[in-house]
Write a protein that holds these residues in place. Structure first.
Motif, PDB file in Angstrom:
ATOM      1  N   MET A 147       3.065   9.974  14.538  1.00 46.76           N
ATOM      2  CA  MET A 147       2.336  11.151  13.827  1.00 46.76           C
ATOM      3  C   MET A 147       1.877  11.987  14.871  1.00 46.76           C
ATOM      4  O   MET A 147       0.975  13.035  14.740  1.00 46.76           O
ATOM      5  N   SER A 203      -7.802   6.904  -1.153  1.00 48.18           N
ATOM      6  CA  SER A 203      -7.518   7.012   0.110  1.00 48.18           C
ATOM      7  C   SER A 203      -7.821   5.682   0.647  1.00 48.18           C
ATOM      8  O   SER A 203      -8.439   4.861   0.235  1.00 48.18           O
ATOM      9  N   ILE A 260      -6.335   8.080   5.146  1.00 46.10           N
ATOM     10  CA  ILE A 260      -4.840   8.333   4.637  1.00 46.10           C
ATOM     11  C   ILE A 260      -4.682   8.192   3.107  1.00 46.10           C
ATOM     12  O   ILE A 260      -5.242   7.287   2.528  1.00 46.10           O
ATOM     13  N   SER A 261      -4.041   9.023   2.516  1.00 48.18           N
ATOM     14  CA  SER A 261      -3.930   9.018   1.131  1.00 48.18           C
ATOM     15  C   SER A 261      -3.125   8.016   0.654  1.00 48.18           C
ATOM     16  O   SER A 261      -2.067   7.653   1.437  1.00 48.18           O
ATOM     17  N   SER A 312      -0.689   7.651  -1.334  1.00 50.64           N
ATOM     18  CA  SER A 312       0.643   8.234  -1.439  1.00 50.64           C
ATOM     19  C   SER A 312       1.496   8.254  -0.037  1.00 50.64           C
ATOM     20  O   SER A 312       2.827   8.083  -0.055  1.00 50.64           O
ATOM     21  N   GLU A 313       0.583   8.403   0.941  1.00 54.26           N
ATOM     22  CA  GLU A 313       1.275   8.349   2.283  1.00 54.26           C
ATOM     23  C   GLU A 313       1.465   7.090   3.112  1.00 54.26           C
ATOM     24  O   GLU A 313       2.383   7.224   3.956  1.00 54.26           O
ATOM     25  N   GLU A 336       2.749   4.057   2.658  1.00 55.91           N
ATOM     26  CA  GLU A 336       3.899   3.431   2.656  1.00 55.91           C
ATOM     27  C   GLU A 336       5.036   4.127   3.816  1.00 55.91           C
ATOM     28  O   GLU A 336       5.489   3.534   4.576  1.00 55.91           O
ATOM     29  N   ALA A 337       5.014   5.456   3.676  1.00 54.90           N
ATOM     30  CA  ALA A 337       5.685   6.094   4.639  1.00 54.90           C
ATOM     31  C   ALA A 337       5.101   6.077   6.221  1.00 54.90           C
ATOM     32  O   ALA A 337       5.792   5.776   7.025  1.00 54.90           O
ATOM     33  N   ILE A 338       3.774   5.948   6.221  1.00 55.10           N
ATOM     34  CA  ILE A 338       3.376   5.554   7.431  1.00 55.10           C
ATOM     35  C   ILE A 338       3.666   4.289   8.077  1.00 55.10           C
ATOM     36  O   ILE A 338       4.052   3.955   9.140  1.00 55.10           O
ATOM     37  N   GLU A 398       7.038   4.036   9.514  1.00 53.43           N
ATOM     38  CA  GLU A 398       7.281   4.511  10.945  1.00 53.43           C
ATOM     39  C   GLU A 398       6.935   3.382  11.803  1.00 53.43           C
ATOM     40  O   GLU A 398       7.222   3.468  12.984  1.00 53.43           O
TER      41      GLU A 398
END
Ligand SMILES: NC(=O)c1ccc[n+]([C@@H]2O[C@H](COP(=O)([O-])OP(=O)(O)OC[C@H]3O[C@@H](n4cnc5c(N)ncnc54)[C@H](O)[C@@H]3O)[C@@H](O)[C@H]2O)c1
Ligand SMILES: [Zn+2]
Length: 344
Positions: free
Chosen positions: A268, A313, A330-331, A333-334, A336-338, A341
């Motif tokens: 990030m 969040s 962190i929301s 919805s974000e 899993e993507a985080i 990474e």
């Protein structure tokens, strides 16, 4: 011997030294008094140190009773908790008496929660015997047990009246359990003090970590802000513990959690790659794991049932550099993507 005073809703001393364990009875009597002392320990620790503690307490005129649990995280549940409070009632423990946790974080967290709720609060003393309990769980007043849905979901903030850290008790600690404690030491290194990455004498490590924790919890006892920094590595770490049905120990899970959360921070753009490399080096030097086979989706799903979640969040801790971390919302919805990474 050194004493660190913690000033929170209760003011109490954390005594750190080498070889004063047999004086525990007198030290406890001076601070809390009482007639009955209920020792809460696990079988391993009690076999090693139980008799010495009983002798010391009896020498100071305590009537001693003992509640011994099966070692390990799987004992940290509501069933053990209920058996313990029923036991305290059967032993006629009064609010003037004292519950003493002798052991690692598991007996400490259960005993503390029982002390917080039995008769709305009895005296409580921690005698940590694992490195993890000395540097982290015995100080700061977080107590509790796990629920089926997740770790530490039932609990209370309840500060002890006294904490006795005798480093000589660590001599019997298995290597892997020692490493669990080092994971929390490394956590303090990342959030507050880079010097903890260097080889340091044990008593000094414990001293430094307790002072960092003292400084944080005196400013934010009930975790409305800064105290969340102590959860670095724990969002993902708790999920790993839970997914493994607690076969992966707390410290080992936190080690992996710190790697995932730091790698995510690098991706990030929050911190430099060198921060991740330094962390990987120090974890491996301490024989701690650095990766997991759980998927980002499974980890994210468990994180979202965690109590640290708000409506939509979750607060996560990310390093900016070794020795300084930030909190970031962190929301949902974000997430899993985080984590994806972080696993790369
Ligand atoms: N309350 C908090 O602020 C806080 C902070 C960090 C961790 N925790 C909790 O602490 C727990 C982990 O603590 P832990 O790693 O101490 O686990 P633990 O209490 O299960 O101890 C680990 C193992 O080491 C053995 N052991 C402990 N001391 C020993 C000694 N001196 N000699 C030989 N064997 C010994 C125990 O019998 C056990 O088998 C987790 O439940 C975690 O959630 C709580
Ligand atoms: Zn922890």
């Amino acid at each position: 011997m050194e004493t660190i005073t913690v000033k929170t809703s209760k003011t109490y001393d954390v005594v750190i030294g080498d070889g004063f364990f047999d004086d525990a009875g007198a030290m406890i009597r001076k601070v809390v008094g009482g007639q009955v002392a209920a020792i809460v320990s696990d079988k391993n620790v009690f076999t090693l140190y139980g008799k010495r503690l009983i002798d010391s307490l009896e020498k100071d005129a305590y009537q001693v009773s003992k509640f011994i649990i099966t070692p390990g995280e799987n004992s940290k549940n509501t069933e053990t908790f209920l058996r313990l409070v029923e036991f305290l009632a059967a032993e006629k423990l009064s609010r003037c008496d004292v519950v003493i946790a002798l052991g690692g974080g598991v007996p400490g967290d259960i005993a503390g929660f029982a002390a917080s709720s039995y008769m709305r609060g009895t005296h409580f003393v921690q005698i940590p015997t694992s490195l993890l309990a000395m540097v982290d769980s015995s100080v700061g007043g977080k107590t509790g047990v796990n629920l089926t849905l997740g770790k530490n979901l039932l609990g209370a903030f309840y500060q002890p009246n006294l904490v006795l850290c005798d480093v000589s008790l660590l001599s019997t600690l298995p290597e892997e359990v020692f490493a669990d404690g080092m994971a929390e030491v490394i956590k303090y290194g990342v959030i507050a003090d880079k010097s903890l990455f260097e080889p340091t004498p044990l008593a000094e490590i414990i001293n430094k970590c307790i002072k960092i924790k003292r400084d944080i919890v005196t400013k934010d006892e009930f975790e409305s802000g800064e105290r969340k920094l102590l959860n670095f590595g724990h969002t993902v770490g708790h999920a790993i513990e839970k997914l493994s049905d607690y076969k992966v120990s707390h410290g080992h899970a936190v080690a992996i959690g710190m790697v995932v959360e730091t790698r995510a921070a690098v991706s990030m753009g929050l911190c430099d790659k060198s921060c991740l490399n330094d962390l990987l080096d120090v974890l491996q030097e301490n024989k701690l794991p650095i990766q997991t086979t759980y998927s980002a989706k499974d980890l994210a799903d468990v994180c979202l049932s965690d109590k640290k979640r708000d409506a939509d969040s979750i607060t996560m801790v990310f390093p900016e550099k070794t020795g300084k971390c930030i909190l970031k919302e962190i929301s949902v919805s974000e997430l899993e993507a985080i984590i994806t990474e972080g696993l790369m």
